[in-house]
Design a protein around this motif. Structure first.
Motif, PDB file in Angstrom:
ATOM      1  N   ASP A 178       0.858  -1.624   0.093  1.00  0.00           N
ATOM      2  CA  ASP A 178       0.059   0.023  -0.385  1.00  0.00           C
ATOM      3  C   ASP A 178       1.074   1.743  -0.111  1.00  0.00           C
ATOM      4  O   ASP A 178       0.995   2.243  -0.915  1.00  0.00           O
ATOM      5  N   ILE A 179       1.489   1.479   1.306  1.00  0.00           N
ATOM      6  CA  ILE A 179       2.223   2.669   1.501  1.00  0.00           C
ATOM      7  C   ILE A 179       3.127   2.465   0.119  1.00  0.00           C
ATOM      8  O   ILE A 179       3.460   3.472  -0.481  1.00  0.00           O
ATOM      9  N   GLU A 180       4.645   2.177  -0.223  1.00  0.00           N
ATOM     10  CA  GLU A 180       5.386   2.297  -0.970  1.00  0.00           C
ATOM     11  C   GLU A 180       4.384   1.881  -2.021  1.00  0.00           C
ATOM     12  O   GLU A 180       5.268   2.920  -3.097  1.00  0.00           O
ATOM     13  N   LYS A 183       2.908   5.525  -3.546  1.00  0.00           N
ATOM     14  CA  LYS A 183       4.664   6.467  -3.201  1.00  0.00           C
ATOM     15  C   LYS A 183       5.355   6.329  -4.454  1.00  0.00           C
ATOM     16  O   LYS A 183       5.777   7.464  -5.416  1.00  0.00           O
ATOM     17  N   LYS A 188      -0.186  10.868  -2.599  1.00  0.00           N
ATOM     18  CA  LYS A 188       0.440  10.633  -0.923  1.00  0.00           C
ATOM     19  C   LYS A 188       0.237   9.412  -0.229  1.00  0.00           C
ATOM     20  O   LYS A 188      -0.962   9.235  -0.989  1.00  0.00           O
ATOM     21  N   THR A 189       0.879   9.812   0.997  1.00  0.00           N
ATOM     22  CA  THR A 189       0.050   7.951   1.669  1.00  0.00           C
ATOM     23  C   THR A 189      -0.537   8.244   3.406  1.00  0.00           C
ATOM     24  O   THR A 189       0.039   9.506   3.760  1.00  0.00           O
ATOM     25  N   TRP A 191      -0.937   5.995   6.254  1.00  0.00           N
ATOM     26  CA  TRP A 191      -1.102   4.501   6.667  1.00  0.00           C
ATOM     27  C   TRP A 191      -1.984   4.531   7.222  1.00  0.00           C
ATOM     28  O   TRP A 191      -1.836   5.066   8.814  1.00  0.00           O
ATOM     29  N   ALA A 203       5.069   6.808   6.009  1.00  0.00           N
ATOM     30  CA  ALA A 203       4.305   7.686   4.940  1.00  0.00           C
ATOM     31  C   ALA A 203       3.833   9.293   5.443  1.00  0.00           C
ATOM     32  O   ALA A 203       4.257   9.506   6.136  1.00  0.00           O
ATOM     33  N   ASP A 204       3.022  10.100   4.570  1.00  0.00           N
ATOM     34  CA  ASP A 204       2.794  11.666   4.626  1.00  0.00           C
ATOM     35  C   ASP A 204       2.185  11.555   5.938  1.00  0.00           C
ATOM     36  O   ASP A 204       2.040  12.978   6.681  1.00  0.00           O
ATOM     37  N   THR A 206      -0.330   9.167   9.734  1.00  0.00           N
ATOM     38  CA  THR A 206      -0.615   7.577   9.997  1.00  0.00           C
ATOM     39  C   THR A 206      -1.853   7.664  11.541  1.00  0.00           C
ATOM     40  O   THR A 206      -1.328   8.851  12.120  1.00  0.00           O
TER      41      THR A 206
END
Length: 223
Positions: A178-180, A183, A188-189, A191, A203-204, A206
């Motif tokens: 998801d995050i990697e 990105k 933008k992410t 978590w 992540a951007d 959490t």
């Protein structure tokens, strides 16, 4: 400005651990007349161990259960079919799921789901959560023939929303998929914190709860 938000499904919108616990206990109650030499506690705990947080296909899980417990009166295929048809009635959402989706739609965001898994299983989970109508697009890896974290599945979702990576956010629990993955295509992410993962992703933002998302989106827009 953020215009679209993509979500993972399992362990992000669906409380998978709670759902599996509830389902497998109910499966034992329904079918244990075929293997009542196995205790409910042992059946539930071993299923969860073999399932390995959803990383092992259920056909393998049930084949192992049948062999380990010496179950001869019901085939593993029947247990698997029961899982595939009945799990949706035990889908438990994370707190604030529908309230958050409703608010995001009210604010005009485009919403999508990008999830790995089998098409019929994931579709049933989405219907079990009763959230399908909130989403403008839904991509499932088996149907798309591409999996997270491969860039193509994210790019495909953005194209179907008519959005760009620069004005989109991905919300998920898996550090790599998801995050990697998100990105990697420039999104933008956020978590959705899950203590199953030993390493926290970069992540951007959490979150612990889904209702934190609207305020974070405002922060993204103001920065």
């Amino acid at each position: 400005m953020v215009k679209s938000i993509l979500f993972d499904l399992d362990d992000t919108l669906l409380d998978r651990n709670a759902s599996v616990q509830q389902f497998i206990a109910a499966q034992y109650d329904r079918l244990s007349r075929s293997f009542n030499h196995v205790s409910k506690a042992d059946y539930v705990s071993r299923f969860i161990e073999l399932d390995c947080h959803g990383r092992v296909w259920k056909d393998q899980v049930y084949q192992a259960l049948v062999v380990e417990f010496g179950i001869e009166t019901i085939r593993w295929q029947a247990l698997l079919e029961d899982y595939e048809t009945q799990f949706q009635w035990h889908c438990i959402p994370f707190p604030f799921l529908t309230e958050t989706l409703y608010q995001l739609k009210l604010q005009g965001y485009l919403l999508g789901i990008v999830t790995n898994g089998l098409g019929h299983v994931q579709n049933r989970s989405i219907d079990g959560l009763e959230i399908r109508d909130y989403f403008d697009t839904i991509l499932i890896s088996e149907v798309e023939q591409v999996r997270k974290p491969e860039p193509e599945i994210f790019s495909r979702a953005l194209a179907r929303l008519g959005a760009t990576a620069q004005n989109s956010v991905f919300v998920g629990d898996h550090p790599k998929a998801d995050i990697e993955g998100a990105k990697g295509v420039g999104m933008k992410t956020i978590w959705k914190q899950d203590f199953y993962w030993l390493e926290k992703p970069i992540a951007d933002a959490t979150i612990d709860n889904l209702n934190e998302i609207p305020a974070i989106l405002q922060q993204f827009d103001n920065n």
